[in-house]
Design an enzyme around this catalytic site. Structure first.
Site, PDB file in Angstrom:
ATOM      1  CE  LYS A  44      -4.026  -2.138   2.184  1.00  0.00           C
ATOM      2  NZ  LYS A  44      -5.026  -2.081   3.256  1.00  0.00           N
TER       3      LYS A  44
ATOM      4  CG  ASP B 199      -8.197  -0.016   4.099  1.00  0.00           C
ATOM      5  OD1 ASP B 199      -8.922  -0.833   3.501  1.00  0.00           O
ATOM      6  OD2 ASP B 199      -6.950  -0.102   4.119  1.00  0.00           O
TER       7      ASP B 199
HETATM    8  P1  NAP Z   1      -0.133  -4.524  10.360  1.00  0.00           P
HETATM    9  O1  NAP Z   1       0.138  -3.203   9.743  1.00  0.00           O
HETATM   10  O2  NAP Z   1       0.861  -5.620  10.211  1.00  0.00           O
HETATM   11  O3  NAP Z   1      -0.354  -4.262  11.956  1.00  0.00           O
HETATM   12  C1  NAP Z   1      -0.515  -5.352  12.826  1.00  0.00           C
HETATM   13  C2  NAP Z   1      -0.931  -4.849  14.222  1.00  0.00           C
HETATM   14  O4  NAP Z   1      -1.176  -6.001  15.049  1.00  0.00           O
HETATM   15  C3  NAP Z   1       0.146  -4.037  14.932  1.00  0.00           C
HETATM   16  O5  NAP Z   1      -0.463  -3.091  15.775  1.00  0.00           O
HETATM   17  C4  NAP Z   1       0.861  -5.126  15.750  1.00  0.00           C
HETATM   18  O6  NAP Z   1       1.543  -4.627  16.879  1.00  0.00           O
HETATM   19  C5  NAP Z   1      -0.313  -5.961  16.183  1.00  0.00           C
HETATM   20  N1  NAP Z   1       0.079  -7.307  16.560  1.00  0.00           N
HETATM   21  C6  NAP Z   1       0.418  -8.331  15.724  1.00  0.00           C
HETATM   22  N2  NAP Z   1       0.723  -9.443  16.454  1.00  0.00           N
HETATM   23  C7  NAP Z   1       0.573  -9.091  17.758  1.00  0.00           C
HETATM   24  C8  NAP Z   1       0.748  -9.792  18.986  1.00  0.00           C
HETATM   25  N3  NAP Z   1       1.134 -11.079  19.022  1.00  0.00           N
HETATM   26  N4  NAP Z   1       0.483  -9.131  20.137  1.00  0.00           N
HETATM   27  C9  NAP Z   1       0.098  -7.839  20.132  1.00  0.00           C
HETATM   28  N5  NAP Z   1      -0.069  -7.123  19.002  1.00  0.00           N
HETATM   29  C10 NAP Z   1       0.174  -7.746  17.835  1.00  0.00           C
HETATM   30  O7  NAP Z   1      -1.502  -5.127   9.854  1.00  0.00           O
HETATM   31  P2  NAP Z   1      -2.815  -4.335   9.371  1.00  0.00           P
HETATM   32  O8  NAP Z   1      -2.782  -4.151   7.912  1.00  0.00           O
HETATM   33  O9  NAP Z   1      -2.991  -3.133  10.235  1.00  0.00           O
HETATM   34  O10 NAP Z   1      -3.961  -5.431   9.661  1.00  0.00           O
HETATM   35  C11 NAP Z   1      -4.310  -5.806  10.977  1.00  0.00           C
HETATM   36  C12 NAP Z   1      -5.500  -6.767  10.953  1.00  0.00           C
HETATM   37  O11 NAP Z   1      -6.644  -6.105  10.407  1.00  0.00           O
HETATM   38  C13 NAP Z   1      -5.309  -8.016  10.080  1.00  0.00           C
HETATM   39  O12 NAP Z   1      -5.872  -9.100  10.763  1.00  0.00           O
HETATM   40  C14 NAP Z   1      -6.079  -7.704   8.818  1.00  0.00           C
HETATM   41  O13 NAP Z   1      -6.586  -8.886   8.186  1.00  0.00           O
HETATM   42  C15 NAP Z   1      -7.225  -6.877   9.377  1.00  0.00           C
HETATM   43  N6  NAP Z   1      -7.795  -5.944   8.382  1.00  0.00           N
HETATM   44  C16 NAP Z   1      -9.130  -6.031   8.130  1.00  0.00           C
HETATM   45  C17 NAP Z   1      -9.686  -5.166   7.216  1.00  0.00           C
HETATM   46  C18 NAP Z   1     -11.154  -5.262   6.920  1.00  0.00           C
HETATM   47  O14 NAP Z   1     -11.561  -4.782   5.845  1.00  0.00           O
HETATM   48  N7  NAP Z   1     -11.981  -5.811   7.795  1.00  0.00           N
HETATM   49  C19 NAP Z   1      -8.896  -4.191   6.568  1.00  0.00           C
HETATM   50  C20 NAP Z   1      -7.545  -4.141   6.863  1.00  0.00           C
HETATM   51  C21 NAP Z   1      -6.992  -5.017   7.788  1.00  0.00           C
HETATM   52  P3  NAP Z   1       3.115  -4.190  16.777  1.00  0.00           P
HETATM   53  O15 NAP Z   1       3.097  -2.796  16.218  1.00  0.00           O
HETATM   54  O16 NAP Z   1       3.583  -4.261  18.161  1.00  0.00           O
HETATM   55  O17 NAP Z   1       3.787  -5.170  15.869  1.00  0.00           O
END
Ligand code: NAP
Length: 283
Positions: free
Chosen positions: A73, A109
């Site tokens: 992105k 988003d």
């Molecule tokens: P990302 O940029 O990789 O961010 C991941 C987030 O999760 C960070 O805040 C990370 O914390 C945290 N995290 C991951 N593993 C963790 C753990 N074991 N303990 C505590 N915190 C943890 O991912 P993203 O793009 O934001 O997506 C996040 C989620 O949202 C995914 O599951 C994705 O499928 C979902 N999503 C859904 C939609 C929808 O349309 N419904 C849209 C976008 C994303 P740190 O900063 O500490 O690593």
């Protein structure tokens, strides 16, 4: 083959990996439902090839546009000649199109997030109180800006890696109350809105360990994780008789603006579409 030699417009979703993406299912459903001759295909783009992929989009005319998913992105944002104000604020693009021989981009988003709540929890933003956002990744960016746009002025953010939440607040130019991960349960005191934007609670990931007792009785709890549909967080909130909204609607609504741009008709997010996605998620 150039698009001028093809009859049907074709869009893509680019990511790495991309096989998990539900976007083809959504767009192909709408193409069929609306009787549009068009195509929507996943394209796996390796990180080392991403700049070339975006550069070639205008020249090749193979696609009229497409979606961009993890981890491209930010690269898509950099590749665009013109972006919307929202995409500029977020520094990330999830929807691309070609206009006047230029690559242009938007980020839908946040619009998907609010449209989901508007559809499933009407009036959710009528009296914005204190909101708590768990997570500070890419999706959190869009969620934070969307909450701000709907009048939430007191926002707490809790992230495992606290400096990332602080950096995000600076990047967005927002006054966020950043709390340490260990205090996430306490952070919920008197909050009227809670959203999980981490991947915790997703199938195959650890659960989000959070005690919801401190939330206001009127609080709305939502999770952007949609697989499973009812995450542990939502199940606990429902048990406490709090209002809940699942994350599937966000996925469906964020797809609509791109479809309208590429194929010229505004698609609807319906129960039937939801059930198609649910069947696929449960398969
Ligand atoms: P990302 O940029 O990789 O961010 C991941 C987030 O999760 C960070 O805040 C990370 O914390 C945290 N995290 C991951 N593993 C963790 C753990 N074991 N303990 C505590 N915190 C943890 O991912 P993203 O793009 O934001 O997506 C996040 C989620 O949202 C995914 O599951 C994705 O499928 C979902 N999503 C859904 C939609 C929808 O349309 N419904 C849209 C976008 C994303 P740190 O900063 O500490 O690593």
């Amino acid at each position: 083959m150039t698009r001028s030699s093809q009859s049907a417009p074709r869009a893509f979703v680019a990511g790495w990996p991309v096989a998990h993406s539900r976007s083809p299912l959504i767009h192909r459903y709408w193409l069929k439902e609306l009787g549009i001759e068009g195509a929507y295909d996943p394209v796996a783009v390796a990180p080392k090839e991403v700049d070339e992929f975006f550069q070639n989009l205008v020249k090749s005319s193979e696609f009229i546009g497409g979606n961009v998913t993890i981890p491209h992105k930010e690269a898509a944002f950099r590749a665009c000649a013109l972006v919307t104000d929202t995409a500029r604020r977020l520094g990330a693009v999830n929807t691309l199109w070609i206009e006047n021989n230029q690559l242009r981009g938007d980020n839908t988003d946040g619009a998907g997030f609010t449209a989901n709540l508007d559809q499933n929890a009407e009036g959710w933003d009528a009296n914005p109180g204190r909101a708590v956002v768990i997570g500070a990744g890419g999706a959190a960016r869009a969620v934070l800006v969307a909450l701000e746009a709907r009048g939430f002025e007191q926002i707490r953010i809790v992230n495992r890696t606290r400096p990332k939440a602080e950096a995000l607040a600076r990047f967005l130019g927002m006054e966020l109350e950043v709390l340490p991960w260990e205090n996430r349960t306490r952070a919920l005191a008197d909050a009227t809105f809670l959203v999980n934007t981490t991947s915790l609670g997703m199938t195959g990931q650890p659960p989000l360990d959070l005690d919801l007792s401190a939330l206001a009785e009127t609080a709305l709890v939502t999770d952007i994780v949609y697989s499973p549909l009812r995450t542990g967080l939502l199940l606990e909130a429902a048990q406490k008789r709090l209002q809940i909204v699942d994350g599937l609607g966000m996925l469906l609504h964020q797809a609509a603006p791109g479809f309208a741009r590429w194929f010229g008709k505004v698609p609807q997010v319906t129960e039937k579409l939801r059930s198609v996605l649910l069947a696929d998620l449960e398969a």
